[in-house]
Every structure is written in C-alpha cells, then in structure tokens.
Design a protein around this motif. Structure first.
Motif, PDB file in Angstrom:
ATOM      1  N   GLY A  35       0.789  -1.229   0.000  1.00  0.00           N
ATOM      2  CA  GLY A  35       0.000   0.000   0.000  1.00  0.00           C
ATOM      3  C   GLY A  35       0.819   1.275   0.000  1.00  0.00           C
ATOM      4  N   GLN A  36       2.029   1.230  -0.542  1.00  0.00           N
ATOM      5  CA  GLN A  36       2.884   2.419  -0.547  1.00  0.00           C
ATOM      6  C   GLN A  36       3.113   2.939  -1.972  1.00  0.00           C
ATOM      7  OE1 GLN A  36       6.450   1.050   1.278  1.00  0.00           O
ATOM      8  NE2 GLN A  36       5.679   1.316   3.349  1.00  0.00           N
ATOM      9  N   SER A  37       2.166   2.760  -2.852  1.00  0.00           N
ATOM     10  CA  SER A  37       2.416   3.095  -4.255  1.00  0.00           C
ATOM     11  C   SER A  37       2.583   4.588  -4.493  1.00  0.00           C
ATOM     12  CB  SER A  37       1.301   2.542  -5.129  1.00  0.00           C
ATOM     13  OG  SER A  37       0.060   3.079  -4.717  1.00  0.00           O
ATOM     14  N   ALA A  38       1.954   5.458  -3.728  1.00  0.00           N
ATOM     15  CA  ALA A  38       2.059   6.903  -3.951  1.00  0.00           C
ATOM     16  C   ALA A  38       3.279   7.509  -3.253  1.00  0.00           C
ATOM     17  CB  ALA A  38       0.796   7.598  -3.468  1.00  0.00           C
ATOM     18  N   LEU A  39       3.693   6.933  -2.141  1.00  0.00           N
ATOM     19  CA  LEU A  39       4.789   7.522  -1.367  1.00  0.00           C
ATOM     20  C   LEU A  39       6.109   7.604  -2.127  1.00  0.00           C
ATOM     21  CD1 LEU A  39       5.781   8.680   1.307  1.00  0.00           C
ATOM     22  CD2 LEU A  39       6.259   6.341   2.042  1.00  0.00           C
ATOM     23  N   PRO A  40       6.569   6.550  -2.779  1.00  0.00           N
ATOM     24  CA  PRO A  40       7.836   6.672  -3.512  1.00  0.00           C
ATOM     25  C   PRO A  40       7.788   7.720  -4.619  1.00  0.00           C
ATOM     26  CG  PRO A  40       7.288   4.376  -3.220  1.00  0.00           C
ATOM     27  CD  PRO A  40       6.096   5.167  -2.777  1.00  0.00           C
ATOM     28  N   THR A  41       6.656   7.855  -5.281  1.00  0.00           N
ATOM     29  CA  THR A  41       6.524   8.855  -6.336  1.00  0.00           C
ATOM     30  C   THR A  41       6.606  10.259  -5.753  1.00  0.00           C
ATOM     31  OG1 THR A  41       5.120   7.342  -7.576  1.00  0.00           O
ATOM     32  CG2 THR A  41       5.048   9.660  -8.206  1.00  0.00           C
ATOM     33  N   GLN A  42       5.946  10.485  -4.632  1.00  0.00           N
ATOM     34  CA  GLN A  42       5.996  11.794  -3.985  1.00  0.00           C
ATOM     35  C   GLN A  42       7.411  12.113  -3.508  1.00  0.00           C
ATOM     36  OE1 GLN A  42       3.078  11.230  -0.950  1.00  0.00           O
ATOM     37  NE2 GLN A  42       1.356  11.815  -2.271  1.00  0.00           N
ATOM     38  N   MET A  43       8.077  11.128  -2.958  1.00  0.00           N
ATOM     39  CA  MET A  43       9.452  11.337  -2.485  1.00  0.00           C
ATOM     40  C   MET A  43      10.389  11.626  -3.655  1.00  0.00           C
ATOM     41  SD  MET A  43       9.660   8.472   0.513  1.00  0.00           S
ATOM     42  CE  MET A  43      11.382   8.696   0.814  1.00  0.00           C
ATOM     43  N   ASP A  44      10.218  10.937  -4.770  1.00  0.00           N
ATOM     44  CA  ASP A  44      11.048  11.169  -5.948  1.00  0.00           C
ATOM     45  C   ASP A  44      10.825  12.565  -6.524  1.00  0.00           C
ATOM     46  OD1 ASP A  44      12.258   8.718  -5.764  1.00  0.00           O
ATOM     47  OD2 ASP A  44      10.936   7.759  -7.220  1.00  0.00           O
ATOM     48  N   ASN A  45       9.565  13.012  -6.552  1.00  0.00           N
ATOM     49  CA  ASN A  45       9.276  14.347  -7.058  1.00  0.00           C
ATOM     50  C   ASN A  45       9.947  15.409  -6.195  1.00  0.00           C
ATOM     51  OD1 ASN A  45       7.743  13.319  -9.127  1.00  0.00           O
ATOM     52  ND2 ASN A  45       5.807  13.572  -8.063  1.00  0.00           N
ATOM     53  N   TYR A  46       9.885  15.243  -4.882  1.00  0.00           N
ATOM     54  CA  TYR A  46      10.530  16.188  -3.968  1.00  0.00           C
ATOM     55  C   TYR A  46      12.040  16.164  -4.166  1.00  0.00           C
ATOM     56  CZ  TYR A  46      12.062  18.351   0.374  1.00  0.00           C
ATOM     57  OH  TYR A  46      12.669  19.165   1.289  1.00  0.00           O
ATOM     58  N   SER A  47      12.596  14.992  -4.280  1.00  0.00           N
ATOM     59  CA  SER A  47      14.042  14.854  -4.484  1.00  0.00           C
ATOM     60  C   SER A  47      14.479  15.462  -5.813  1.00  0.00           C
ATOM     61  CB  SER A  47      14.415  13.377  -4.428  1.00  0.00           C
ATOM     62  OG  SER A  47      15.769  13.189  -4.723  1.00  0.00           O
ATOM     63  N   ASP A  48      13.678  15.262  -6.857  1.00  0.00           N
ATOM     64  CA  ASP A  48      13.993  15.839  -8.163  1.00  0.00           C
ATOM     65  C   ASP A  48      13.996  17.357  -8.109  1.00  0.00           C
ATOM     66  OD1 ASP A  48      14.277  13.373  -9.299  1.00  0.00           O
ATOM     67  OD2 ASP A  48      12.356  13.398 -10.368  1.00  0.00           O
ATOM     68  N   ASN A  49      13.022  17.927  -7.412  1.00  0.00           N
ATOM     69  CA  ASN A  49      12.966  19.387  -7.300  1.00  0.00           C
ATOM     70  C   ASN A  49      14.201  19.924  -6.578  1.00  0.00           C
ATOM     71  OD1 ASN A  49      10.535  19.570  -8.614  1.00  0.00           O
ATOM     72  ND2 ASN A  49       9.321  19.593  -6.745  1.00  0.00           N
ATOM     73  N   LYS A  50      14.566  19.284  -5.480  1.00  0.00           N
ATOM     74  CA  LYS A  50      15.745  19.730  -4.723  1.00  0.00           C
ATOM     75  C   LYS A  50      17.011  19.591  -5.566  1.00  0.00           C
ATOM     76  CE  LYS A  50      16.020  20.219  -0.675  1.00  0.00           C
ATOM     77  NZ  LYS A  50      16.194  21.385   0.138  1.00  0.00           N
ATOM     78  N   ALA A  51      17.156  18.460  -6.252  1.00  0.00           N
ATOM     79  CA  ALA A  51      18.361  18.216  -7.040  1.00  0.00           C
ATOM     80  C   ALA A  51      18.466  19.177  -8.215  1.00  0.00           C
ATOM     81  CB  ALA A  51      18.381  16.775  -7.542  1.00  0.00           C
ATOM     82  N   SER A  52      17.361  19.422  -8.900  1.00  0.00           N
ATOM     83  CA  SER A  52      17.426  20.327 -10.047  1.00  0.00           C
ATOM     84  C   SER A  52      17.716  21.756  -9.613  1.00  0.00           C
ATOM     85  CB  SER A  52      16.133  20.258 -10.858  1.00  0.00           C
ATOM     86  OG  SER A  52      15.042  20.736 -10.117  1.00  0.00           O
ATOM     87  N   ASP A  53      17.156  22.186  -8.483  1.00  0.00           N
ATOM     88  CA  ASP A  53      17.464  23.524  -7.969  1.00  0.00           C
ATOM     89  C   ASP A  53      18.942  23.649  -7.616  1.00  0.00           C
ATOM     90  OD1 ASP A  53      14.816  24.187  -8.261  1.00  0.00           O
ATOM     91  OD2 ASP A  53      14.337  24.028  -6.118  1.00  0.00           O
ATOM     92  N   ARG A  54      19.485  22.613  -6.995  1.00  0.00           N
ATOM     93  CA  ARG A  54      20.889  22.631  -6.594  1.00  0.00           C
ATOM     94  C   ARG A  54      21.822  22.636  -7.805  1.00  0.00           C
ATOM     95  NH1 ARG A  54      20.681  18.553  -3.444  1.00  0.00           N
ATOM     96  NH2 ARG A  54      21.257  17.020  -4.990  1.00  0.00           N
ATOM     97  N   VAL A  55      21.518  21.822  -8.809  1.00  0.00           N
ATOM     98  CA  VAL A  55      22.350  21.773 -10.006  1.00  0.00           C
ATOM     99  C   VAL A  55      22.278  23.103 -10.750  1.00  0.00           C
ATOM    100  CG1 VAL A  55      22.636  20.647 -12.246  1.00  0.00           C
ATOM    101  CG2 VAL A  55      22.216  19.277 -10.223  1.00  0.00           C
ATOM    102  N   MET A  56      21.095  23.694 -10.821  1.00  0.00           N
ATOM    103  CA  MET A  56      20.934  24.989 -11.493  1.00  0.00           C
ATOM    104  C   MET A  56      21.716  26.073 -10.770  1.00  0.00           C
ATOM    105  SD  MET A  56      19.575  26.422 -14.023  1.00  0.00           S
ATOM    106  CE  MET A  56      18.499  27.605 -14.740  1.00  0.00           C
ATOM    107  N   ALA A  57      21.625  26.108  -9.451  1.00  0.00           N
ATOM    108  CA  ALA A  57      22.357  27.117  -8.682  1.00  0.00           C
ATOM    109  C   ALA A  57      23.861  26.938  -8.852  1.00  0.00           C
ATOM    110  CB  ALA A  57      21.974  27.030  -7.205  1.00  0.00           C
TER     111      ALA A  57
END
Length: 115
Positions: free
Chosen positions: A72-94
């Motif tokens: 029953g954890q199908s949405a959690l990994p997707t949400q965590m990946d989206n958050y991680s992607d946002n943080k990583a892309s902001d960091r790489v851009m900066a």
C-alpha cells in the motif's frame, strides 16, 4: 606609527576583497542577454542531468514496484522522488549559475529547511 601601518594594511585588504565580489542583481539588469543565455545553457544541463537521474530511478523502482503496491505504498515513492527531483534540479541549477559567475542569493539556514 604601528597603528597607521595596520590601518593601511586593513584598508588594502578590504579594497582587494571588494574586487572579488560576484555580480549582483545590478549585473543582471546591465546584461540581461548574457544572463538569459547562461540560464538557458544551465537549464539544458539540468534537463540532461535530471533525464539520466530519472532513468536510473525508474529502472530501480521497476524492480520493487510489486512490493510497494502489495504494502500500500504506491504513492509515497513517487511523492518522495518528485521532492528529491525538485531539490536536485534547484541545486544543479544554482551550481551551474554560480560557475558562470552569477551569484545566488544567500538564504539563512532556517529558510533552507524543508525546501
């Protein structure tokens, strides 16, 4: 006499350090074409990096997809990946913009928590 020499050395050091500052918002206003060109170059680098990262993450998730659905954890990994992607892309851009000489606004540590 000693204080005069120390004062002169201190003023010289401040003068040298003031020449080492990175461009500010005024520099962006003075040269918007260069800023836009650098930003688009960095955005292309970020897109390439994130595409590779997502490909690796999705192949890893495919291995465990059945287990996540079973518990029953199908949405959690997707949400965590989206958050991680946002943080990583902001960091790489900066980092890319700083490497091109565009200073990034400094935020206090408490403002960076949770972003």
């Amino acid at each position: 006499m000693k204080y005069g020499i120390a004062l002169a050395v201190a003023l010289a050091a401040v003068g040298l350090l003031s020449g080492c500052t990175q461009p500010s918002d005024d520099a962006r206003a003075k040269n918007p074409d260069k800023y836009d060109r650098d930003r688009s170059d960095c955005q292309a680098q970020v897109n390439d990096y994130m595409k590779t990262r997502r490909r690796v993450d999705s192949s890893r998730q495919d291995v465990f997809r059945g287990e996540q659905d079973r518990f029953g954890q199908s949405a959690l990994p997707t949400q965590m990946d989206n958050y991680s992607d946002n943080k990583a892309s902001d960091r790489v851009m900066a980092n890319c913009m700083e490497a091109k000489g565009w200073a990034q606004p400094a935020r206090p540590w408490w403002d960076r928590i949770g972003r």
